[in-house]
Design an enzyme around this catalytic site. Structure first.
Site, PDB file in Angstrom:
ATOM      1  N   CYS A 294     -19.177   0.215   9.993  1.00  0.00           N
ATOM      2  CA  CYS A 294     -19.219   1.242  10.936  1.00  0.00           C
ATOM      3  C   CYS A 294     -20.580   0.846  12.006  1.00  0.00           C
ATOM      4  CB  CYS A 294     -20.073   2.146  10.243  1.00  0.00           C
ATOM      5  SG  CYS A 294     -18.575   2.938   9.485  1.00  0.00           S
TER       6      CYS A 294
ATOM      7  N   ARG B  22       0.774  -0.795  -0.097  1.00  0.00           N
ATOM      8  CA  ARG B  22       0.421   0.443  -0.422  1.00  0.00           C
ATOM      9  C   ARG B  22       1.137   1.247  -0.090  1.00  0.00           C
ATOM     10  NH1 ARG B  22      -4.589   1.374   0.056  1.00  0.00           N
ATOM     11  NH2 ARG B  22      -5.892   3.258   1.275  1.00  0.00           N
TER      12      ARG B  22
END
Length: 409
Positions: A261, A42
């Protein structure tokens, strides 16, 4: 704190996922910023201005003030550390803080006198001060609120939403004492349009959970009512449209509640409860069971519509947890797929947004008149271009999960 004093800060953002990366980019526009992630691949892609986790994103616009690294020692000259790593739950719904605790320990080893640590990761109220702060003290040999200070500002980024961004969404802020609370608030005021400072870190932690658990509960309510009405052959979509004609009706839809979430918030808020069962736990059960609810309904409808078809062909559009995003993390669509496969149905999934691969995936849907049922699972914009009559058999059905309704064609 003056603007010139603010500019002297050197900021490290730990965790460069959907939350940390936008944060690092915004801070990098005004401050010397280090973006840290343990994923070496990444870091390499970000150094080239590419967010490999979101293939739909063009080359990132990154300030020359930002340095991306996977080497902890490179952060040692920073004085503000913002931890935005993921948190999770285990198989029983209990908090799993492994990534957060590792990140906290790593930052503790770098802490210097007067440094500030701000947490953005979603946690249960009390976690920052009762669990993370002792780790910071233990591994830094510094004293909390004397040698170092702590803030909390819960992330509110709505992934793949071009309207509600980090910059124009109100940022909740809190600090471990009055001076720190003011410093944290001023820091975020320098990159966002508006902030909302609260009296304590626990309040900020709880506010994040409340706003997400509220959605989880309301979707569970819709899922529950839709299931009840369908068993009495009452069209839920027509009932919903009629009810929504009143000005104060809350327009939540049915849906597969995936991602981190909403489920995480309900579990974390419920973690503080002494009740064996409450609205949070019941809502979680309803939403977790919704793939089975949908499977039962579509199998029943298929038998009624195609009574002579032993193994109907089903196409599911979308497997990611949210429209216009590539992430499958926490998605309930694979669970729905597996239930249908276990019931001997022919199931294919089409989702050009996802990097998910399985043997039931198809890379195109050009088969002429092939499917008995098309399930709209994830509403990617790209699906609006699909010409359904070209891929459905005569009399094919469309089932929209967000409307909980069938359309016969």
């Amino acid at each position: 704190m003056s603007e010139s004093t603010l500019k002297e800060n050197k900021i490290a953002v730990i965790g460069l996922g959907n939350i940390g990366l936008p944060l690092a980019i915004e801070f990098g526009k005004k401050y010397k910023t280090m973006g840290f992630d343990v994923d070496e691949d990444r870091i390499l892609s970000l150094k080239n201005g590419i967010d490999a986790r979101n293939p739909s994103t063009n080359k990132l616009s990154i300030s020359e003030n930002i340095i991306f690294t996977n080497v902890l020692e490179n952060l040692q000259n920073c004085n503000i550390y913002i931890i935005s790593v993921e948190t999770a739950v285990d198989f029983s719904g209990k908090p799993n803080l492994d990534s957060l605790l590792i990140a906290t320990k790593n930052i503790a080893l770098l802490l210097k006198k007067n440094d500030l640590v701000i947490f953005e990761s979603t946690v249960f109220p009390g976690c920052t001060e009762n669990i993370c702060v002792p780790i910071l003290e233990q591994f830094s040999a510094l004293k909390f609120n004397i040698d170092f200070f702590v803030g909390y500002s819960p992330e509110r980024i709505n992934t793949a939403d071009p309207i509600h961004t980090l910059v124009n969404t109100v940022k909740i802020t809190a600090g471990s004492d009055a001076a720190t609370a003011q410093k944290v608030d001023q820091l975020y005021q320098s990159i966002v349009e508006s902030t909302h400072s609260v009296s304590s870190i626990k309040v900020a932690e709880a506010a994040k959970l409340l706003e997400n658990a509220q959605r989880d509960i309301n979707i569970a309510f819709m899922n529950n009512v839709a299931n009840i009405l369908s068993k009495s052959d009452i069209p839920f979509d027509e009932v919903w449209n009629a009810s929504s004609s009143k000005w104060n009706f809350l327009k939540f839809h049915t849906g597969l509640v995936g991602g981190d979430c909403l489920p995480l918030a309900s579990h974390y808020l419920n973690y503080l409860s002494e009740e064996n069962e409450n609205v949070l736990s019941i809502s979680r059960k309803i939403n977790d069971a919704f793939p089975q609810t949908i499977a039962n309904l579509v199998m029943k409808q298929l038998k009624q519509t195609f009574p002579n078809e032993k193994k109907p062909n089903i196409l599911i559009l979308g497997i990611t947890y949210k429209p216009n995003t590539p992430s499958v993390k926490g998605s309930l669509v694979p669970i729905l797929v597996n239930i249908l496969l276990e019931n001997q149905l022919n199931v294919k999934v089409y989702d050009p947004m996802s990097v998910f691969v399985d043997n039931y995936f198809v890379t195109n849907i050009d088969d002429e008149n092939h499917y008995h049922l098309i399930i709209k699972a994830t509403h990617h914009q790209i699906f609006e271009k699909i010409e359904f009559p070209k891929i459905g058999k005569e009399g094919y059905l469309i089932f929209d999960i967000n409307q909980f309704a069938f359309k016969k064609n």
